[in-house]
Write a protein that holds these residues in place. Structure first.
Motif, PDB file in Angstrom:
ATOM      1  N   GLY A 115       0.310  -2.904 -11.841  1.00 20.50           N
ATOM      2  CA  GLY A 115       0.083  -4.220 -11.267  1.00 20.50           C
ATOM      3  C   GLY A 115      -0.159  -4.171  -9.772  1.00 20.50           C
ATOM      4  N   ILE A 116       0.074  -5.305  -9.134  1.00 14.22           N
ATOM      5  CA  ILE A 116      -0.219  -5.454  -7.711  1.00 14.22           C
ATOM      6  C   ILE A 116       0.624  -4.509  -6.853  1.00 14.22           C
ATOM      7  CG2 ILE A 116       1.481  -7.306  -7.417  1.00 14.22           C
ATOM      8  CD1 ILE A 116      -1.962  -6.977  -5.671  1.00 14.22           C
ATOM      9  N   GLU A 117       1.843  -4.177  -7.333  1.00 14.70           N
ATOM     10  CA  GLU A 117       2.702  -3.303  -6.536  1.00 14.70           C
ATOM     11  C   GLU A 117       2.098  -1.910  -6.399  1.00 14.70           C
ATOM     12  OE1 GLU A 117       4.140  -2.968 -10.809  1.00 14.70           O
ATOM     13  OE2 GLU A 117       3.422  -4.540  -9.456  1.00 14.70           O
ATOM     14  N   TYR A 118       1.403  -1.451  -7.436  1.00 14.83           N
ATOM     15  CA  TYR A 118       0.758  -0.141  -7.367  1.00 14.83           C
ATOM     16  C   TYR A 118      -0.443  -0.170  -6.424  1.00 14.83           C
ATOM     17  CZ  TYR A 118       3.607   1.646 -11.189  1.00 14.83           C
ATOM     18  OH  TYR A 118       4.666   2.066 -11.955  1.00 14.83           O
ATOM     19  N   ILE A 119      -1.167  -1.275  -6.428  1.00 17.60           N
ATOM     20  CA  ILE A 119      -2.308  -1.407  -5.528  1.00 17.60           C
ATOM     21  C   ILE A 119      -1.835  -1.399  -4.074  1.00 17.60           C
ATOM     22  CG2 ILE A 119      -4.143  -2.958  -4.767  1.00 17.60           C
ATOM     23  CD1 ILE A 119      -4.468  -3.851  -7.653  1.00 17.60           C
ATOM     24  N   VAL A 120      -0.754  -2.137  -3.795  1.00 23.09           N
ATOM     25  CA  VAL A 120      -0.194  -2.166  -2.441  1.00 23.09           C
ATOM     26  C   VAL A 120       0.275  -0.771  -2.031  1.00 23.09           C
ATOM     27  CG1 VAL A 120       1.677  -3.056  -1.002  1.00 23.09           C
ATOM     28  CG2 VAL A 120       0.474  -4.593  -2.570  1.00 23.09           C
ATOM     29  N   HIS A 121       1.019  -0.123  -2.917  1.00 27.93           N
ATOM     30  CA  HIS A 121       1.557   1.210  -2.621  1.00 27.93           C
ATOM     31  C   HIS A 121       0.440   2.211  -2.343  1.00 27.93           C
ATOM     32  CE1 HIS A 121       2.969   5.272  -3.690  1.00 27.93           C
ATOM     33  NE2 HIS A 121       4.126   4.890  -3.211  1.00 27.93           N
ATOM     34  N   HIS A 122      -0.547   2.269  -3.229  1.00 27.59           N
ATOM     35  CA  HIS A 122      -1.620   3.242  -3.083  1.00 27.59           C
ATOM     36  C   HIS A 122      -2.531   2.916  -1.887  1.00 27.59           C
ATOM     37  CE1 HIS A 122      -0.258   5.162  -6.552  1.00 27.59           C
ATOM     38  NE2 HIS A 122      -1.403   5.511  -7.105  1.00 27.59           N
ATOM     39  N   SER A 123      -2.769   1.639  -1.654  1.00 30.15           N
ATOM     40  CA  SER A 123      -3.642   1.251  -0.545  1.00 30.15           C
ATOM     41  C   SER A 123      -3.012   1.614   0.793  1.00 30.15           C
ATOM     42  CB  SER A 123      -3.935  -0.254  -0.597  1.00 30.15           C
ATOM     43  OG  SER A 123      -4.638  -0.598  -1.772  1.00 30.15           O
ATOM     44  N   LEU A 124      -1.733   1.279   0.971  1.00 31.72           N
ATOM     45  CA  LEU A 124      -1.042   1.625   2.209  1.00 31.72           C
ATOM     46  C   LEU A 124      -0.983   3.134   2.396  1.00 31.72           C
ATOM     47  CD1 LEU A 124       1.955  -0.908   2.247  1.00 31.72           C
ATOM     48  CD2 LEU A 124      -0.052  -0.903   3.736  1.00 31.72           C
ATOM     49  N   SER A 125      -0.704   3.849   1.307  1.00 30.79           N
ATOM     50  CA  SER A 125      -0.623   5.304   1.382  1.00 30.79           C
ATOM     51  C   SER A 125      -1.969   5.892   1.777  1.00 30.79           C
ATOM     52  CB  SER A 125      -0.177   5.879   0.035  1.00 30.79           C
ATOM     53  OG  SER A 125       1.119   5.425  -0.315  1.00 30.79           O
ATOM     54  N   ALA A 126      -3.041   5.410   1.153  1.00 28.85           N
ATOM     55  CA  ALA A 126      -4.380   5.935   1.437  1.00 28.85           C
ATOM     56  C   ALA A 126      -4.776   5.683   2.887  1.00 28.85           C
ATOM     57  CB  ALA A 126      -5.403   5.310   0.493  1.00 28.85           C
ATOM     58  N   ILE A 127      -4.485   4.484   3.400  1.00 27.83           N
ATOM     59  CA  ILE A 127      -4.831   4.144   4.781  1.00 27.83           C
ATOM     60  C   ILE A 127      -4.073   5.032   5.769  1.00 27.83           C
ATOM     61  CG2 ILE A 127      -4.653   2.362   6.564  1.00 27.83           C
ATOM     62  CD1 ILE A 127      -5.148   0.294   4.317  1.00 27.83           C
ATOM     63  N   ALA A 128      -2.749   5.173   5.548  1.00 22.14           N
ATOM     64  CA  ALA A 128      -1.927   5.970   6.457  1.00 22.14           C
ATOM     65  C   ALA A 128      -2.325   7.443   6.420  1.00 22.14           C
ATOM     66  CB  ALA A 128      -0.452   5.810   6.087  1.00 22.14           C
ATOM     67  N   VAL A 129      -2.544   7.974   5.217  1.00 18.99           N
ATOM     68  CA  VAL A 129      -2.909   9.383   5.084  1.00 18.99           C
ATOM     69  C   VAL A 129      -4.294   9.634   5.682  1.00 18.99           C
ATOM     70  CG1 VAL A 129      -3.372  11.254   3.451  1.00 18.99           C
ATOM     71  CG2 VAL A 129      -1.439   9.719   3.063  1.00 18.99           C
ATOM     72  N   ALA A 130      -5.231   8.724   5.432  1.00 25.22           N
ATOM     73  CA  ALA A 130      -6.591   8.878   5.963  1.00 25.22           C
ATOM     74  C   ALA A 130      -6.586   8.831   7.487  1.00 25.22           C
ATOM     75  CB  ALA A 130      -7.501   7.787   5.408  1.00 25.22           C
ATOM     76  N   TYR A 131      -5.775   7.947   8.069  1.00 29.11           N
ATOM     77  CA  TYR A 131      -5.712   7.864   9.536  1.00 29.11           C
ATOM     78  C   TYR A 131      -5.153   9.159  10.120  1.00 29.11           C
ATOM     79  CZ  TYR A 131      -4.521   6.476  14.263  1.00 29.11           C
ATOM     80  OH  TYR A 131      -4.431   6.433  15.629  1.00 29.11           O
ATOM     81  N   ALA A 132      -4.069   9.671   9.516  1.00 27.12           N
ATOM     82  CA  ALA A 132      -3.471  10.914  10.013  1.00 27.12           C
ATOM     83  C   ALA A 132      -4.448  12.071   9.881  1.00 27.12           C
ATOM     84  CB  ALA A 132      -2.188  11.217   9.248  1.00 27.12           C
ATOM     85  N   MET A 133      -5.232  12.059   8.797  1.00 27.36           N
ATOM     86  CA  MET A 133      -6.216  13.121   8.586  1.00 27.36           C
ATOM     87  C   MET A 133      -7.332  13.061   9.632  1.00 27.36           C
ATOM     88  SD  MET A 133      -8.942  13.541   5.468  1.00 27.36           S
ATOM     89  CE  MET A 133      -9.694  11.994   6.014  1.00 27.36           C
ATOM     90  N   MET A 134      -7.890  11.881   9.860  1.00 30.63           N
ATOM     91  CA  MET A 134      -9.033  11.730  10.748  1.00 30.63           C
ATOM     92  C   MET A 134      -8.654  11.861  12.222  1.00 30.63           C
ATOM     93  SD  MET A 134     -11.617  11.341   8.736  1.00 30.63           S
ATOM     94  CE  MET A 134     -12.874  10.816   9.899  1.00 30.63           C
ATOM     95  N   SER A 135      -7.499  11.314  12.594  1.00 31.76           N
ATOM     96  CA  SER A 135      -7.107  11.289  14.010  1.00 31.76           C
ATOM     97  C   SER A 135      -6.259  12.487  14.426  1.00 31.76           C
ATOM     98  CB  SER A 135      -6.332  10.009  14.311  1.00 31.76           C
ATOM     99  OG  SER A 135      -5.069  10.027  13.658  1.00 31.76           O
TER     100      SER A 135
END
Length: 275
Positions: A144-164
């Motif tokens: 449900g929505i909780e998985y979307i929130v969890h995965h979206s936040l994780s993807a954003i944070a991990v992608a930022y750490a990777m790129m920056s």
């Protein structure tokens, strides 16, 4: 020259070529974000297809599942493999590697990175993108929505750490929590296979309880304590990275506590039925 010696030389030649390929492309700084994400996506597809193939021939119960159950079966295998990979890499960087050590390397800990640490995060981004795509495609069957929130936040944070290259230490600290994913998936497999009353199901529930307590509750407390001790370095990060260091673990931590409450209730219910 003996055939065995020629074989050894050929193997060494292929090994040298593979190492050079990894050095020149996979771990070359300009290409890491792209090759790592593509590697993560490719690995997810490969694991999904292999799981489907192997399960069809070696698991009798697989054929009796519904279409959506077979998709979830394969999807959980994909998440389990990712969890083993990223949890092992995270434990290495946080507790054993010199990369984020306070005493062995110069420079601010919040700005340290390496080709391998960046590549590992990219693979994780690839996984989160693949999993989010499947969740949206089959919503709400895979979560449900909780998985979307969890995965979206994780993807954003991990992608930022990777790129920056900023805050990779704290990103890996949070990713250690993936160590609980295989147990959660095993619980689903046991339930789907009709083994909810088995000893394996009970043992798995106990392992989930202790694993969740350590990796998704106490570890988050330790992370925030580490941020407190290194706040003078954290505040020098870009404002977006600074925001992510506090916001993402806080939201995920609250979600972890909510899920932990459900785990405790489920374990109590299972133990009560066995008395």
């Amino acid at each position: 020259m003996a055939s065995s010696e020629r074989t050894i030389m050929a193997i060494k030649a292929y090994q040298n070529q593979a190492e050079q390929l990894v050095k020149d492309y996979l771990l070359a700084d300009p290409f890491i974000p792209y090759t790592s994400i593509l590697s993560g996506l490719f690995a997810c597809k490969m694991v999904y297809d292999l799981t489907q193939l192997i399960s069809t021939f070696y698991f009798k119960s697989y054929a009796g599942l519904t279409k959506i159950q077979r998709i979830e079966w394969n999807n959980r295998s994909m998440s389990t493999v990712h969890a083993f990979f990223i949890a092992a890499l995270s434990l290495y960087f946080v507790f054993w590697s010199d990369l984020f050590s306070d005493h062995r390397l110069a420079g601010l800990v919040t700005f340290r990175s390496s080709p391998l640490s960046t590549f590992g995060l990219g693979v994780s981004v690839g996984y989160f993108l693949a999993d989010i795509g499947m969740i949206f495609w089959l919503y709400p069957s895979l979560g449900g929505i909780e998985y979307i929130v969890h995965h979206s936040l994780s993807a954003i944070a991990v992608a930022y750490a990777m790129m920056s290259g900023e805050g990779q230490l704290y990103t890996y600290m949070v990713l250690i929590s993936e160590v609980t994913t295989p147990e959660i998936n095993m619980r689903w497999y046991l339930d789907t296979a009709g083994m909810k009353r088995s000893s394996a199901y009970l043992i798995n529930g106990i392992v989930i309880f202790f694993g969740w307590l350590v990796a998704r509750v106490l570890l988050f407390v330790y992370m925030f304590y580490h941020v407190y001790l290194h706040y003078d370095q954290v505040k020098q990060m870009h404002i977006f990275g600074f925001f992510l260091v506090f916001m993402v673990p806080a939201v995920l931590g609250i979600m972890n506590l909510m899920w932990f409450g459900k785990i405790i209730k489920g374990l109590k219910k299972t133990l009560t039925k066995r008395q």
